[in-house]
Design an enzyme around this catalytic site. Structure first.
Site, PDB file in Angstrom:
ATOM      1  N   LYS A  54       0.843  -1.205   0.000  1.00  0.00           N
ATOM      2  CA  LYS A  54       0.000   0.000   0.000  1.00  0.00           C
ATOM      3  C   LYS A  54       0.875   1.251   0.000  1.00  0.00           C
ATOM      4  O   LYS A  54       0.619   2.202  -0.747  1.00  0.00           O
ATOM      5  CB  LYS A  54      -0.932   0.005   1.226  1.00  0.00           C
ATOM      6  CG  LYS A  54      -2.077  -0.973   1.085  1.00  0.00           C
ATOM      7  CD  LYS A  54      -2.925  -1.114   2.337  1.00  0.00           C
ATOM      8  CE  LYS A  54      -3.909  -2.267   2.132  1.00  0.00           C
ATOM      9  NZ  LYS A  54      -4.898  -2.430   3.189  1.00  0.00           N
ATOM     10  N   GLN A  98      -4.907  -1.478   9.336  1.00  0.00           N
ATOM     11  CA  GLN A  98      -4.838  -2.793   8.710  1.00  0.00           C
ATOM     12  C   GLN A  98      -5.478  -3.851   9.610  1.00  0.00           C
ATOM     13  O   GLN A  98      -5.211  -3.911  10.804  1.00  0.00           O
ATOM     14  CB  GLN A  98      -3.359  -3.144   8.422  1.00  0.00           C
ATOM     15  CG  GLN A  98      -3.153  -4.418   7.629  1.00  0.00           C
ATOM     16  CD  GLN A  98      -3.719  -4.341   6.212  1.00  0.00           C
ATOM     17  OE1 GLN A  98      -3.788  -3.276   5.607  1.00  0.00           O
ATOM     18  NE2 GLN A  98      -4.127  -5.484   5.685  1.00  0.00           N
ATOM     19  N   ASP A 121     -11.313   2.939   3.785  1.00  0.00           N
ATOM     20  CA  ASP A 121     -11.672   1.517   3.745  1.00  0.00           C
ATOM     21  C   ASP A 121     -13.186   1.332   3.646  1.00  0.00           C
ATOM     22  O   ASP A 121     -13.654   0.236   3.336  1.00  0.00           O
ATOM     23  CB  ASP A 121     -11.195   0.833   5.037  1.00  0.00           C
ATOM     24  CG  ASP A 121      -9.956  -0.036   4.839  1.00  0.00           C
ATOM     25  OD1 ASP A 121      -9.746  -0.527   3.722  1.00  0.00           O
ATOM     26  OD2 ASP A 121      -9.215  -0.205   5.827  1.00  0.00           O
TER      27      ASP A 121
HETATM   28  N1  LIG Z   1      -7.918  -2.355   6.612  1.00  0.00           N
HETATM   29  C1  LIG Z   1      -7.988  -3.370   5.745  1.00  0.00           C
HETATM   30  N2  LIG Z   1      -7.554  -4.579   6.104  1.00  0.00           N
HETATM   31  C2  LIG Z   1      -7.644  -5.609   5.219  1.00  0.00           C
HETATM   32  C3  LIG Z   1      -8.150  -5.399   3.904  1.00  0.00           C
HETATM   33  C4  LIG Z   1      -8.611  -4.116   3.567  1.00  0.00           C
HETATM   34  O1  LIG Z   1      -9.122  -3.850   2.443  1.00  0.00           O
HETATM   35  N3  LIG Z   1      -8.503  -3.128   4.508  1.00  0.00           N
HETATM   36  N4  LIG Z   1      -8.137  -6.432   2.968  1.00  0.00           N
HETATM   37  C5  LIG Z   1      -7.384  -7.645   3.244  1.00  0.00           C
HETATM   38  C6  LIG Z   1      -5.926  -7.605   2.879  1.00  0.00           C
HETATM   39  N5  LIG Z   1      -5.555  -6.792   1.724  1.00  0.00           N
HETATM   40  C7  LIG Z   1      -5.396  -5.466   1.927  1.00  0.00           C
HETATM   41  O2  LIG Z   1      -5.311  -4.971   3.006  1.00  0.00           O
HETATM   42  C8  LIG Z   1      -5.171  -7.382   0.471  1.00  0.00           C
HETATM   43  C9  LIG Z   1      -5.315  -8.739   0.247  1.00  0.00           C
HETATM   44  C10 LIG Z   1      -4.854  -9.307  -0.965  1.00  0.00           C
HETATM   45  C11 LIG Z   1      -4.253  -8.540  -1.928  1.00  0.00           C
HETATM   46  C12 LIG Z   1      -3.669  -9.124  -3.173  1.00  0.00           C
HETATM   47  O3  LIG Z   1      -3.244  -8.415  -4.044  1.00  0.00           O
HETATM   48  N6  LIG Z   1      -3.599 -10.463  -3.281  1.00  0.00           N
HETATM   49  C13 LIG Z   1      -2.909 -11.123  -4.365  1.00  0.00           C
HETATM   50  C14 LIG Z   1      -2.147 -12.335  -3.829  1.00  0.00           C
HETATM   51  C15 LIG Z   1      -1.181 -11.964  -2.754  1.00  0.00           C
HETATM   52  C16 LIG Z   1      -0.328 -13.126  -2.304  1.00  0.00           C
HETATM   53  O4  LIG Z   1       0.438 -13.651  -3.112  1.00  0.00           O
HETATM   54  O5  LIG Z   1      -0.429 -13.491  -1.112  1.00  0.00           O
HETATM   55  C17 LIG Z   1      -3.893 -11.617  -5.421  1.00  0.00           C
HETATM   56  O6  LIG Z   1      -5.009 -12.005  -5.032  1.00  0.00           O
HETATM   57  O7  LIG Z   1      -3.515 -11.640  -6.583  1.00  0.00           O
HETATM   58  C18 LIG Z   1      -4.109  -7.185  -1.701  1.00  0.00           C
HETATM   59  C19 LIG Z   1      -4.570  -6.625  -0.508  1.00  0.00           C
HETATM   60  C20 LIG Z   1      -7.473  -7.975   4.722  1.00  0.00           C
HETATM   61  N7  LIG Z   1      -7.205  -6.841   5.552  1.00  0.00           N
END
Ligand SMILES: Nc1nc2c(c(=O)[nH]1)N[C@@H](CN(C=O)c1ccc(C(=O)N[C@@H](CCC(=O)O)C(=O)O)cc1)CN2
Ligand SMILES: [Mg+2]
Length: 297
Positions: A54, A98, A121
């Site tokens: 981020k 987060q 968020d």
């Molecule tokens: N305050 C927040 N906490 C969390 C959120 C959120 O939106 N706000 N979402 C999730 C975690 N998250 C961002 O925070 C997030 C999860 C996954 C990805 C992502 O790009 N995933 C990749 C694979 C990543 C890997 O290899 O592990 C994909 O799917 O291609 C980005 C952001 C929980 N907490």
């Protein structure tokens, strides 16, 4: 049928490029950069990766990133005081804490302390309420990213049958609200839903957000349906000691039936951070009192 693969990674990259152009225009007009503050409590490895990503994406888009890393044993009063300071800081347009937080901290109380107009968020009850009644506010990043992918693929969604599997506050419920606002006929399915395969078989749009690896099978999917897989599940891989990521949908089976499907990784996941940047820029325009066309991003 073999489904079209919905390339969320490419879509997100394109969205980030458009945000960067608008962020530069904002900086020129406002005389300051849009700013995002991210708060991480503890050392959860996945959260550390997301927070780093981020911060990097924020700077790459031409916005200011403020990272606050607190130890895992931080007490509630310290965390709430930090959120209050960020609420009052004019350089901070968006605040994100987060999740998940360490167990001793009450997530709802922390989210409730964020100024709703900085809640990029979209987790604050005020923003959940605004979404429910159709007022402008911040929409959670993952479901808004899913909606962007769906509209890009399908255009007008009105009248389509949509099934959302999962009822979390972060994905399932806001996703259902967004689809309802697009005039879909929406069913929210969950762990107590009876005859889930039959319910899913009715759907033109399936959004799977349950956190159970490969739960949605290929023969649950209506031929030609659009399948959005929000799941990110790490499971043991074929090789010793290695893991791999799978979604909530049995991808190969579903791709043989669906019209279009998001992969895991590279589908919905990358949209989450791109939409976060979008929400932050929208917050900056609002806080600076500068007009931004509703469909600008
Ligand atoms: N305050 C927040 N906490 C969390 C959120 C959120 O939106 N706000 N979402 C999730 C975690 N998250 C961002 O925070 C997030 C999860 C996954 C990805 C992502 O790009 N995933 C990749 C694979 C990543 C890997 O290899 O592990 C994909 O799917 O291609 C980005 C952001 C929980 N907490
Ligand atoms: Mg907790």
């Amino acid at each position: 049928m073999t489904a079209t693969v919905i390339d969320g990674k490419a879509f997100a990259a394109d969205l980030r490029a458009r945000i960067a152009t608008l962020a530069a225009a904002f900086s020129a007009q406002a005389g300051r950069q849009a700013g995002l503050a991210v708060v991480l409590v503890g050392e959860d490895p996945a959260s550390q990766v997301y927070v780093r990503s981020k911060g990097r994406s924020t700077v790459e888009a031409g916005m200011a990133s403020f990272e606050h890393k607190l130890p895992a044993d931080t007490d509630e009063a310290t965390l709430l005081a930090l959120v209050e300071r960020l609420n009052a800081d004019p350089a901070v347009d968006g605040i994100l804490v987060q999740l998940p937080l360490p167990r001793h901290l009450d997530e709802q109380k922390v989210i409730a302390t964020i100024n709703p107009d900085k809640d990029v968020d979209g987790f604050h009850v005020t923003n959940a309420g605004r979404l429910a009644v159709g007022q402008a506010g911040f929409v959670p990043c993952t479901p808004l990213g899913c909606l962007m992918l769906l509209k890009d693929r399908l255009g007008d969604l009105a009248g389509l049958d949509a099934v959302v599997i999962g009822r979390s506050n972060i994905v399932g419920k806001p996703m259902a609200q967004l689809l309802l606002a697009e005039s879909c006929t929406v069913t929210v399915a969950h762990s107590k839903t009876q005859n889930l395969p039959e319910v899913v078989r009715r759907a033109d749009i399936v959004v799977a957000a349950v956190g159970r690896p490969e739960m949605v099978k290929g023969d649950w999917i209506k031929p030609g349906a659009t399948v959005i897989d929000v799941g990110i599940n790490r499971v043991p891989g074929a090789q010793d000691g290695k893991t791999r990521l799978v979604g909530d949908v049995a991808y190969d089976e579903a791709a043989a039936v669906a019209g279009a499907i998001t992969p895991v990784p590279g589908g919905v996941g990358p949209m989450t951070i791109a939409v976060l940047l979008r929400n932050t820029l929208v917050a900056a325009y609002r806080n600076a009192g500068i007009a931004l066309a509703p469909d600008a991003i």
